[in-house]
Design a protein around this motif. Structure first.
Motif: not given
Length: 130
Positions: A65-73, A101-110, A114-122
């Motif tokens: 999940v973290g890796a996919l979040a860092a990769m972006g939308g 959230f940890q991945m904002h350091l590596y993939g950026g806050m956007p 976006n990943a948090l929004n996807a997770a919340i949908e799930v």
């Protein structure tokens, strides 16, 4: 382990985490890439990588999940599948959100938002509360 044994182990794990995944992969990609996508995801991904010793399944899915979040939308569909799988493997919504959230350091806050929004949908679809 033989390829067949890995495939059978992967099949059981895939069905536990994401019922119907193997059939969905075959239906979607089998015509275009016979014996490729489902076999790779189920046999190699699930049967050899996710089933390895060294990390428990919940941790592996949080890492994914973290890796996919860092990769972006562009990974949104895979992210949602893996968030649901992480829940099935025993991860809490909070653990998933922290991994993202940890991945904002590596993939950026956007990417993290976006990943948090996807997770919340799930979470909402699965009836998972914070």
């Amino acid at each position: 382990m033989t390829a067949d044994a890995a495939y059978q182990r992967g099949r059981a794990l895939a069905e536990h985490l994401n019922p119907g995944m193997e059939v969905a992969l075959r239906d979607r990609y089998g015509r275009w890439l016979p014996d490729a996508v489902a076999e790779t995801v189920v046999g190699h991904g699930m049967g050899e990588v996710y089933a390895r010793e060294g990390l428990d399944l919940k941790t592996r899915l949080l890492v994914t999940v973290g890796a996919l979040a860092a990769m972006g939308g562009q990974t949104r569909p895979q992210l949602k599948v893996n968030v649901a799988s992480a829940l099935r493997a025993g991860a809490s919504a909070r653990e998933i959100c922290e991994a993202i959230f940890q991945m904002h350091l590596y993939g950026g806050m956007p990417a993290a938002i976006n990943a948090l929004n996807a997770a919340i949908e799930v979470f909402e679809a699965e009836g998972t509360s914070p």
